[in-house]
Design a protein around this motif. Structure first.
Motif, short mmCIF file in Angstrom:
data_model
loop_
_atom_site.label_atom_id
_atom_site.label_comp_id
_atom_site.label_asym_id
_atom_site.label_seq_id
_atom_site.Cartn_x
_atom_site.Cartn_y
_atom_site.Cartn_z
N TYR A 77 -25.71 -55.54 -21.49
CA TYR A 77 -25.28 -54.84 -20.28
C TYR A 77 -25.87 -55.57 -19.37
O TYR A 77 -27.23 -55.68 -19.19
CB TYR A 77 -25.88 -53.33 -20.59
CG TYR A 77 -25.03 -52.77 -21.66
CD1 TYR A 77 -24.01 -51.97 -21.40
CD2 TYR A 77 -25.63 -52.58 -23.13
CE1 TYR A 77 -23.28 -51.18 -22.18
CE2 TYR A 77 -24.87 -51.79 -23.95
CZ TYR A 77 -23.73 -51.09 -23.64
OH TYR A 77 -23.02 -50.36 -24.53
N TRP A 78 -25.20 -55.61 -18.27
CA TRP A 78 -25.91 -56.07 -16.95
C TRP A 78 -26.14 -54.99 -15.95
O TRP A 78 -24.79 -54.20 -15.74
CB TRP A 78 -25.11 -57.08 -16.41
CG TRP A 78 -25.45 -57.67 -15.01
CD1 TRP A 78 -26.53 -58.67 -14.98
CD2 TRP A 78 -24.95 -57.75 -13.83
NE1 TRP A 78 -26.72 -59.39 -13.57
CE2 TRP A 78 -25.64 -58.67 -12.95
CE3 TRP A 78 -23.56 -57.14 -13.30
CZ2 TRP A 78 -25.38 -58.75 -11.64
CZ3 TRP A 78 -23.51 -57.60 -11.76
CH2 TRP A 78 -24.52 -58.37 -11.13
N ILE A 79 -27.02 -54.62 -15.85
CA ILE A 79 -27.48 -53.35 -15.10
C ILE A 79 -27.98 -53.47 -13.74
O ILE A 79 -29.22 -54.28 -13.42
CB ILE A 79 -28.39 -52.34 -15.82
CG1 ILE A 79 -27.71 -52.40 -17.40
CG2 ILE A 79 -28.74 -51.01 -15.12
CD1 ILE A 79 -28.71 -51.69 -18.31
N ASP A 111 -31.60 -46.58 -19.20
CA ASP A 111 -31.58 -46.85 -20.39
C ASP A 111 -31.36 -45.75 -21.28
O ASP A 111 -30.78 -45.86 -22.44
CB ASP A 111 -32.61 -47.76 -20.86
CG ASP A 111 -33.11 -48.96 -19.94
OD1 ASP A 111 -32.02 -49.48 -19.31
OD2 ASP A 111 -34.06 -49.34 -19.91
N LEU A 114 -27.63 -44.47 -21.54
CA LEU A 114 -26.82 -45.62 -22.05
C LEU A 114 -27.00 -45.62 -23.42
O LEU A 114 -25.96 -45.89 -24.22
CB LEU A 114 -27.34 -46.69 -21.20
CG LEU A 114 -26.34 -48.10 -21.62
CD1 LEU A 114 -25.10 -48.04 -21.46
CD2 LEU A 114 -26.95 -49.22 -20.74
N GLN A 234 -17.06 -52.38 -15.87
CA GLN A 234 -17.10 -50.84 -15.89
C GLN A 234 -17.47 -50.42 -14.60
O GLN A 234 -18.72 -50.71 -14.08
CB GLN A 234 -17.98 -50.29 -17.07
CG GLN A 234 -17.81 -49.16 -17.27
CD GLN A 234 -18.75 -48.51 -18.38
OE1 GLN A 234 -18.91 -49.04 -19.27
NE2 GLN A 234 -19.01 -47.17 -18.67
N THR A 257 -27.58 -45.59 -13.17
CA THR A 257 -26.33 -46.05 -13.29
C THR A 257 -25.81 -45.03 -14.39
O THR A 257 -26.12 -44.76 -15.61
CB THR A 257 -26.28 -47.59 -13.96
OG1 THR A 257 -26.68 -48.65 -13.00
CG2 THR A 257 -24.73 -47.85 -14.37
N THR A 259 -23.25 -43.82 -16.72
CA THR A 259 -22.46 -44.26 -18.05
C THR A 259 -21.77 -43.10 -18.71
O THR A 259 -21.01 -43.42 -19.58
CB THR A 259 -23.16 -45.20 -18.74
OG1 THR A 259 -24.14 -44.69 -19.53
CG2 THR A 259 -23.51 -46.42 -18.15
N VAL A 306 -21.04 -56.42 -20.91
CA VAL A 306 -20.43 -55.15 -20.09
C VAL A 306 -21.07 -55.25 -18.63
O VAL A 306 -22.51 -55.23 -18.59
CB VAL A 306 -20.83 -53.87 -20.79
CG1 VAL A 306 -20.52 -52.69 -20.10
CG2 VAL A 306 -20.34 -53.80 -22.32
N LEU A 308 -21.83 -53.57 -15.22
CA LEU A 308 -21.69 -52.38 -14.70
C LEU A 308 -21.81 -52.57 -13.25
O LEU A 308 -23.02 -52.65 -12.74
CB LEU A 308 -23.16 -51.49 -15.24
CG LEU A 308 -22.85 -51.13 -16.87
CD1 LEU A 308 -24.38 -50.49 -17.34
CD2 LEU A 308 -21.80 -50.32 -17.23
#
Length: 310
Positions: A77-79, A111, A114, A234, A257, A259, A306, A308
């Motif tokens: 995941y890129w957050i 986190d 998620l 996303q 973020t 989710t 993913v 975000l």
């Protein structure tokens, strides 16, 4: 090319695309299990030590040059974090762990919800804002930090810090009860050709290019790793968090973020892109990605990125 090898996946199928390291080539996937199978997709790899999530630094080109383990993660995941920068949250299956993972960085408020969709798993990180620590302690996570288990971390107390995933999963067996909801299978009709794309946060970017049967990933303009099979973009709400960190004497406001909910998304695989809708109404449930015809969008067998973005 490297030989085929079966790979157990936290996402509801067996992922076999094992990468040879940062920037390396991919091992083609072996046979996969049913994409619509059991609630616990890791039952076939044993009863202990299955899944580990690690928070990984991604701030500068220097840090990116010494990153280890991202190419071997099943899901990345890129957050967005404070200051409009980015971090990675990488999820690893125990069958093919890298020797080390890192640089390891601090947990964030994002986190917890998620990772809730996975059930109980191990989360390795190095520190967190003091106000977040009670929430991490109450979350359905096995928290693994240099404070609780210093022997699992190298260069402890000194940046950068790396983690030994074998030690963590041996000491803290973790078997998730849930899949994050992904479906794997052949590509559907209706995709549009798209060989490359880049997405931006206020102070960070990530781009992909389809080459040789997978996606090469670049972060902030620097090559990162290759071999990703599916890229999910996303679109989410990114809102102010509940905590403020004071770094170098000035406030640093966290962001969260979201989710859980629903919204538009794109899925990239095989050099094509599909417009879909994502939905996760239940925080304890997985995330569905639905085509306009109402069917689930199948991912290509292999690692998933993913992205975000707002």
């Amino acid at each position: 090319m490297h030989p085929r090898r079966a790979r157990a996946v936290v996402a509801g199928a067996v992922l076999g695309l094992l990468l040879a390291g940062c920037g390396g080539s991919a091992r083609h996937p072996g046979p996969s299990s049913s994409a619509t199978g059991a609630a616990n997709p890791l039952d076939n790899v044993g009863t202990a030590g299955n899944v580990l999530a690690v928070k990984i630094d991604n701030v500068t080109a220097h840090i990116q040059a010494i990153q280890q383990g991202l190419a071997q993660a099943d899901i990345v995941y890129w957050i967005q974090v404070e200051g409009g920068q980015s971090r990675f949250l990488a999820v690893f299956d125990a069958n093919h762990l890298p020797a080390t993972i890192g640089p390891v960085r601090s947990a964030r408020q994002t986190d917890i919800p998620l990772l809730q969709q996975y059930g109980h798993l191990d989360l390795a990180y190095s520190g967190a804002i003091s106000g977040l620590l009670p929430l991490l302690a109450r979350a359905d996570l096995q928290n693994v930090t240099p404070v609780e288990d210093p022997d699992a971390f190298s260069n402890r107390g000194v940046d950068p810090t790396f983690v030994d995933p074998q030690q963590i999963l041996a000491r803290y067996p973790s078997v998730p009860a849930r899949s994050p909801g992904f479906t794997f299978g052949p590509a559907p009709d209706g995709g549009s050709a798209l060989a490359a794309a880049t997405w931006h946060l206020p102070a960070a970017s990530i781009g992909v290019r389809y080459e040789g049967g997978g996606y090469r990933v670049a972060v902030d303009g620097h090559p990162a790793w290759s071999g990703t099979a599916t890229v999910v973009v996303q679109h989410v709400s990114i809102v102010p968090g509940d905590f403020t960190d004071f770094n170098a004497g000035h406030p640093d406001n966290e962001v969260v973020t979201r989710t859980v909910g629903a919204g538009p998304a794109q899925v990239l695989r095989d050099g094509q892109v599909w417009n879909v809708q994502w939905s996760r109404p239940d925080p304890a449930g997985g995330t569905a990605f639905t085509l306009p015809n109402g069917r689930q969008m199948p991912f290509a067998t292999g690692p998933v990125l993913v992205v975000l973005v707002p």
